[in-house]
Design an enzyme around this catalytic site. Structure first.
Site, PDB file in Angstrom:
ATOM      1  N   GLU A 111       0.715  -1.121   0.120  1.00 44.12           N
ATOM      2  CA  GLU A 111       0.101  -0.040   0.168  1.00 44.12           C
ATOM      3  C   GLU A 111       0.918   1.163  -0.109  1.00 44.12           C
ATOM      4  OE1 GLU A 111      -3.096   0.030   3.091  1.00 44.12           O
ATOM      5  OE2 GLU A 111      -3.722  -1.932   2.546  1.00 44.12           O
TER       6      GLU A 111
ATOM      7  N   ASP B  20     -12.670   7.455 -20.764  1.00 46.50           N
ATOM      8  CA  ASP B  20     -12.570   5.951 -20.424  1.00 46.50           C
ATOM      9  C   ASP B  20     -12.310   5.257 -21.788  1.00 46.50           C
ATOM     10  OD1 ASP B  20     -12.912   3.342 -19.586  1.00 46.50           O
ATOM     11  OD2 ASP B  20     -14.836   3.587 -18.838  1.00 46.50           O
TER      12      ASP B  20
ATOM     13  N   THR C  91      -9.089  -0.054 -19.003  1.00 44.67           N
ATOM     14  CA  THR C  91      -8.463  -1.332 -18.541  1.00 44.67           C
ATOM     15  C   THR C  91      -7.294  -1.794 -19.137  1.00 44.67           C
ATOM     16  OG1 THR C  91      -9.780  -2.425 -20.551  1.00 44.67           O
ATOM     17  CG2 THR C  91     -10.918  -2.138 -18.333  1.00 44.67           C
TER      18      THR C  91
ATOM     19  N   LYS D  50      -8.298  -5.561 -22.325  1.00 46.93           N
ATOM     20  CA  LYS D  50      -9.325  -5.678 -23.729  1.00 46.93           C
ATOM     21  C   LYS D  50      -8.099  -5.477 -24.923  1.00 46.93           C
ATOM     22  CE  LYS D  50     -13.053  -4.070 -20.952  1.00 46.93           C
ATOM     23  NZ  LYS D  50     -14.048  -3.258 -20.637  1.00 46.93           N
TER      24      LYS D  50
HETATM   25  C1  PLP Z   1     -14.945  -2.996 -19.288  1.00 50.28           C
HETATM   26  C2  PLP Z   1     -15.077  -1.510 -19.020  1.00 50.28           C
HETATM   27  C3  PLP Z   1     -14.927  -1.119 -17.985  1.00 50.28           C
HETATM   28  C4  PLP Z   1     -14.761  -2.171 -16.679  1.00 50.28           C
HETATM   29  O1  PLP Z   1     -13.664  -2.860 -16.693  1.00 50.28           O
HETATM   30  P1  PLP Z   1     -13.636  -3.966 -15.490  1.00 50.28           P
HETATM   31  O2  PLP Z   1     -12.015  -4.238 -15.618  1.00 50.28           O
HETATM   32  O3  PLP Z   1     -14.571  -4.752 -15.941  1.00 50.28           O
HETATM   33  O4  PLP Z   1     -13.916  -3.419 -13.994  1.00 50.28           O
HETATM   34  C5  PLP Z   1     -15.133   0.130 -17.589  1.00 50.28           C
HETATM   35  N1  PLP Z   1     -15.417   1.147 -18.628  1.00 50.28           N
HETATM   36  C6  PLP Z   1     -15.449   0.953 -19.837  1.00 50.28           C
HETATM   37  C7  PLP Z   1     -15.879   1.588 -20.935  1.00 50.28           C
HETATM   38  C8  PLP Z   1     -15.297  -0.751 -20.210  1.00 50.28           C
HETATM   39  O5  PLP Z   1     -15.719  -0.839 -21.433  1.00 50.28           O
END
Ligand code: PLP
Length: 478
Positions: A66, A241, A270, A273
């Site tokens: 932490e 995001d 993330t 992906k």
């Molecule tokens: C997949 C996704 C998330 C969430 O990601 P996790 O790792 O599943 O928490 C947040 N924002 C967007 C736009 C996403 O496509």
């Protein structure tokens, strides 16, 4: 040589695991077989490299760390410091970002860190300043009451779920739709495209503190310069995001005004992906937000996952190689091939096509709900997910769409011809699926009847493609 090393590493690891709980070793073997044998079109999934996967299976998992690099609440973090610094350095270089925070465990965590950083940075409150200055004990219960009210009444404007936004962009059932006073923008009902003038009009009226851009199911590119202009006009913080399309940014497919990093105050993502790293999240920020983002722990997070931060460093190092740019371009080219494959077979696509890594197929013209289409395709070995389309008459559970992405199969080496065949197979399955009826004899949104022999012929055809492009080609489990 690498192939045989990877094969023996996994063979031996599974033996060690199997000696303790053989059912987990078996499930792990089966998962590899299933992933190898299915046509994975889930737009948010990918296949990380063996180097990334192996990095996660070490004793870094055992270490608490932490705090931040050089400033930990636990002793003995010198190697975690090395790992976290390297991951952040690779991320800054990869994305040209002034600051990178690699601790978030997931995309949602990264967004929570970003939200609280924005509140900490922008809400003008003497109580908040006291809290940040560590004079927390001076705050009375009444002060806290005021502070909670001040923080709780801030405004957030994000893309709606049915237009392609994410739960965390202000969707009511999510915490983002509760901690913020929220409004949502959609897409043009005619074209399905983002209408910047409409977003600007909404922003002028609503005056949000946070304008969120980014998506999970919008098949088009976004002009982030325009989004920043809107944010600046109303004094909002632009948060982007890029969870879905970070790989296209890293791979320089999205450049100029399509690259969010220079335009956003804060960019979240993330790492698993299109970026093809380990499961995890990350926050990139302009300097003015760096100190606030750095307080992700203890603000939102506990101990970072050191083994995952190590795997992020490995994945980012991979993404900095020129081969990753070729991969990213292929993702976009393949999405184009997939879209063309549908359009020439008269299927309907939301927005009429794609220019990113995903297509959104409107299955209502086949007389099916998304739920029926998803299940029928799965029976035929095609893994997709159902998804709402703008103004969806079937709601978020049954839906009218199927979302298809190219990152995973592109990793396996699929190209134009393979994706044209994928479109052909999907159209064949959906054309030969009929909506079922309920027990009472009415139309069902869930049950369906797949035509005779359709699953078999689809599996045979996709099996040929999958055999031609094996997953982890050199990996043989002994
Ligand atoms: C997949 C996704 C998330 C969430 O990601 P996790 O790792 O599943 O928490 C947040 N924002 C967007 C736009 C996403 O496509």
């Amino acid at each position: 040589m690498t192939d045989s090393l990877i094969s023996s590493a996994y063979t031996q690891a599974l033996e060690v695991i199997g000696a303790v709980e053989p059912r987990i070793a078996d499930a792990t073997r089966q998962e590899l077989a299933d992933q190898r044998g299915s046509l994975k079109l889930i737009a948010s999934e990918n296949y990380a490299s063996p180097a990334v996967l192996l990095t996660m299976g070490t004793w870094f998992s055992d270490k608490y760390a932490e705090g931040t690099v050089g400033h930990r609440f636990y002793a003995g973090c010198q190697n975690v410091d090395t790992v976290e610094s390297l991951a952040a350095e690779h991320a800054r270089e990869l994305f040209g970002a002034p600051y990178a925070y690699v601790q978030p465990h997931s995309g949602i965590d990264a967004n929570l860190v970003a939200f609280w950083s924005i509140l900490a940075n922008r809400v003008e409150s003497p109580y908040l300043q006291k809290m940040q200055a560590k004079n927390v004990n001076e705050l009375t219960e009444a002060d806290w009451e005021t502070l909670r009210a001040e923080l709780g009444n801030q405004r957030l404007l994000g893309m709606s779920l049915d237009a392609g936004g994410h739960l965390t962009h202000g969707f009511r059932p999510n915490i983002s739709g509760k901690m913020f006073h929220q409004q949502q923008y959609g897409t043009d009902p005619e074209t399905g495209l983002l209408d910047y003038d409409a977003v600007a009009a909404k922003a002028r009226e609503f005056k949000p503190l946070v304008l969120v851009a980014g998506y999970s199911a919008y098949p088009r590119r976004v002009n982030f310069a325009k989004m920043r202009e809107i944010a600046d006009e109303v004094g909002a913080v632009l948060m982007v995001d890029m969870a879905h399309f970070a790989g296209l940014v890293a791979g320089k497919v999205f450049t100029g005004e399509e690259d969010p990093v220079p335009y956003a105050h804060i960019t979240t993502t993330t790492t698993h992906k299109s970026l093809r790293g380990p499961r995890g999240g990350m926050v990139l920020a302009q300097e003015e937000f760096a100190a606030d983002v750095d307080r992700g722990c203890p603000m939102v997070l506990g101990g970072p996952l050191s083994h995952v931060m190590a795997a992020k460093a490995v994945a980012f190092a991979e993404a900095r190689q020129s081969s990753f740019q070729a991969y990213a371009q292929q993702i976009a080219d393949n999405a184009q091939s997939l879209a063309d494959g549908f359009l020439k077979r008269d299927a309907r696509l939301v927005t009429g096509g794609t220019d990113n890594h995903l297509v959104l197929l409107d299955v209502s013209s086949f007389g099916l709900t998304g739920r029926q289409a998803e299940s029928a395709l799965l029976d035929a070995g095609v893994v997709t997910n159902r998804n709402s389309i703008p103004g969806d008459p079937n709601g978020a559970w049954y839906t009218s769409g199927i979302r298809l992405g190219t990152p995973a199969l592109t990793t396996r080496g699929f190209g134009h011809d393979e994706f044209d065949t994928v479109a052909e197979l999907i159209v064949d399955v959906l054309s030969n699926t009929e909506a079922g009826t309920t027990k009472a004899g009415g139309p069902s949104k869930a049950s369906y009847v797949l035509g005779d022999g359709v699953a078999e012929r689809t599996k045979a055809a996709s099996g040929e493609l999958l055999d031609k492009h094996p997953l982890y080609p050199g990996l043989v489990l002994g």
